[in-house]
Design an enzyme around this catalytic site. Structure first.
Site: not given
Ligand code: RB5
Length: 153
Positions: A10, A69, A100, A135, A67
């Site tokens: 994203d 996170t 695993h 596994h 993304c």
């Molecule tokens: C976008 O702002 C953010 O929420 C997305 O990139 C991600 O971290 C979501 O889990």
């Protein structure tokens, strides 16, 4: 083995995705970029679904999703049957998710991990084999959960 890789992100992962693509193409990997193609805001489940379906269908051997996170895009990818998406922000987890868990999608968070470490994680994840054995039995049980849940619907 040079895997055929589906990659997507994203807006929160766009810069790291660009770095991963350049890194892997330089090594001779074959990739298909499922977007997004700018830092304009978009919804990570849309990209996660496209990449996860392509991996689950067998069009690509592995997927990489990025993304902010690595969390949301991985949660979404894991809704697709047959996908084992693993969030790895250290090299030990990258090894283990392959040995695993036979992870078929790696997720990364651009806002969490530096680019140098992220590229090391990608390299390790792409070159570590699944160990099978006990596994495999556990992965079979994950599939069985998925089948039981599908029967409820
Ligand atoms: C976008 O702002 C953010 O929420 C997305 O990139 C991600 O971290 C979501 O889990």
């Amino acid at each position: 083995m040079m895997y055929t890789i589906a990659i997507g992100c994203d807006h929160g992962g766009f810069q790291l995705k660009s770095a991963v693509i350049a890194h892997l193409e330089n090594k001779g990997y074959l990739l298909k970029d499922f977007g997004t193609f700018s830092e304009d805001s978009c919804d990570y489940p849309d990209i996660a679904e496209a990449v996860a379906e392509a991996v689950a269908d067998g069009q690509f051997e592995r997927g990489i999703l990025i993304c902010g996170t690595g969390i949301g895009i991985g949660i979404a990818a894991n809704k697709v049957a047959g996908i084992r998406a693993a969030l790895c922000h250290d090299t030990f987890s990258a090894h283990a998710s392959r040995q695993h868990n036979d992870a078929n999608i790696l997720t990364l968070g651009q806002r969490v991990v530096g680019q140098g470490l992220a590229l090391d994680i990608v390299d390790i994840w792409l070159t570590t084999d699944f160990e099978g054995g006990r596994h495999q039995r556990r992965i079979d049980k994950i599939e069985q959960i998925q089948q039981r849940e599908a029967q409820k619907q």
